[in-house]
Design a protein around this motif. Structure first.
Motif, short mmCIF file in Angstrom:
data_model
loop_
_atom_site.label_atom_id
_atom_site.label_comp_id
_atom_site.label_asym_id
_atom_site.label_seq_id
_atom_site.Cartn_x
_atom_site.Cartn_y
_atom_site.Cartn_z
N SER A 76 0.84 -1.20 0.00
CA SER A 76 0.00 0.00 0.00
C SER A 76 0.87 1.24 0.00
O SER A 76 1.87 1.31 0.70
CB SER A 76 -0.88 0.02 1.25
OG SER A 76 -1.76 -1.07 1.23
N ALA A 77 0.47 2.21 -0.81
CA ALA A 77 1.21 3.46 -0.87
C ALA A 77 0.89 4.29 0.36
O ALA A 77 -0.19 4.17 0.93
CB ALA A 77 0.86 4.23 -2.13
N GLY A 78 1.83 5.12 0.78
CA GLY A 78 1.60 6.02 1.90
C GLY A 78 2.53 5.73 3.06
O GLY A 78 3.45 4.93 2.96
N VAL A 79 2.26 6.38 4.18
CA VAL A 79 3.10 6.29 5.36
C VAL A 79 3.03 4.89 5.95
O VAL A 79 1.95 4.36 6.18
CB VAL A 79 2.70 7.33 6.42
CG1 VAL A 79 3.53 7.17 7.68
CG2 VAL A 79 2.83 8.74 5.86
N VAL A 80 4.19 4.28 6.17
CA VAL A 80 4.28 2.96 6.78
C VAL A 80 4.50 3.10 8.28
O VAL A 80 3.85 2.45 9.07
CB VAL A 80 5.41 2.13 6.13
CG1 VAL A 80 5.59 0.80 6.84
CG2 VAL A 80 5.15 1.93 4.65
N GLY B 261 11.89 9.52 15.00
CA GLY B 261 12.28 10.65 14.18
C GLY B 261 12.40 10.35 12.70
O GLY B 261 12.84 11.19 11.93
N GLU B 262 12.07 9.13 12.29
CA GLU B 262 12.13 8.76 10.88
C GLU B 262 10.73 8.50 10.34
O GLU B 262 9.88 7.95 11.02
CB GLU B 262 12.98 7.50 10.69
CG GLU B 262 14.44 7.73 10.98
CD GLU B 262 15.28 6.49 10.76
OE1 GLU B 262 14.73 5.40 10.47
OE2 GLU B 262 16.51 6.60 10.88
N LEU B 263 10.54 8.89 9.12
CA LEU B 263 9.29 8.68 8.42
C LEU B 263 9.55 7.68 7.31
O LEU B 263 10.45 7.87 6.49
CB LEU B 263 8.82 10.02 7.84
CG LEU B 263 7.47 10.08 7.17
CD1 LEU B 263 6.35 9.75 8.15
CD2 LEU B 263 7.26 11.48 6.60
N VAL B 264 8.80 6.57 7.29
CA VAL B 264 8.95 5.54 6.27
C VAL B 264 7.69 5.54 5.41
O VAL B 264 6.59 5.43 5.93
CB VAL B 264 9.18 4.15 6.90
CG1 VAL B 264 9.30 3.07 5.82
CG2 VAL B 264 10.42 4.16 7.78
N THR C 168 12.88 6.38 3.32
CA THR C 168 13.01 6.73 4.73
C THR C 168 13.53 8.16 4.79
O THR C 168 14.51 8.50 4.11
CB THR C 168 13.99 5.78 5.46
OG1 THR C 168 13.55 4.44 5.27
CG2 THR C 168 14.06 6.09 6.95
N VAL C 169 12.84 8.98 5.58
CA VAL C 169 13.16 10.40 5.69
C VAL C 169 13.46 10.71 7.16
O VAL C 169 12.74 10.27 8.05
CB VAL C 169 11.97 11.26 5.20
CG1 VAL C 169 12.25 12.74 5.41
CG2 VAL C 169 11.64 10.95 3.76
N ARG C 170 14.55 11.46 7.38
CA ARG C 170 14.88 11.94 8.72
C ARG C 170 15.26 13.41 8.59
O ARG C 170 16.08 13.76 7.74
CB ARG C 170 16.05 11.15 9.31
CG ARG C 170 16.39 11.61 10.74
CD ARG C 170 17.63 10.97 11.33
NE ARG C 170 17.64 9.53 11.20
CZ ARG C 170 18.72 8.82 10.82
NH1 ARG C 170 19.85 9.42 10.52
NH2 ARG C 170 18.67 7.50 10.74
#
Length: 146
Positions: A44-48, A53-56, A74-76
């Motif tokens: 599924s697309a979107g936020v996992v 402090g990390e966004l997957v 993964t974004v920090r």
């Protein structure tokens, strides 16, 4: 008026082996897709997850001539720190060769550029296009568009 099956038989007879070969190529796909830990072709697309402090985020699945391509980022601290290919063409020997050399190059470029505006890998045009589209959708979800 001739039926569809009669026309098909006549065309195969006229075309001989060429007609049979074309029919077989049409009926049997030469490529399948690799999925990492997935029971379905795409995640599924979107936020996992959003922890430590990390966004997957999973990008959307991008259809290509040889099958879908999907990446996870993964974004920090508003910086792209990882790109992981989740789904990509990997069924035949040629698919594996292309994926083996193209995906690491695409990932390196994306991390260096911090954007989906990256070069196409020579010989992997379709995979590169799908990679960019999935990456852009993930970056859009992370509000890191460029």
């Amino acid at each position: 008026m001739t039926s569809h099956s009669e026309r098909l038989r006549r065309n195969l007879a006229v075309g001989g082996g060429t007609g049979v070969l074309l029919l077989l190529l049409f009926l049997y796909p030469t490529s399948t897709n690799r999925t990492e830990g997935q029971s379905t072709p795409a995640a599924s697309a979107g936020v996992v997850s959003n922890s430590t402090g990390e966004l997957v985020i999973n990008g959307s699945s991008a259809g290509t001539r040889y099958g879908p391509v999907q990446v996870r980022i993964t974004v920090r601290a508003n910086r792209l720190i990882a790109v992981t290919p989740l789904v990509y063409p990997n069924g035949g020997r040629r698919d594996q060769e292309i994926s083996t050399y193209a995906l690491p190059q695409l990932t390196h470029e994306a991390l260096a550029a911090q954007t989906a505006h990256i070069d196409t890998v020579s010989g992997a045009t379709f995979t590169s296009d799908g990679y960019r589209r999935s990456l852009q959708s993930a970056l859009d979800s992370a509000h890191l568009t460029s």
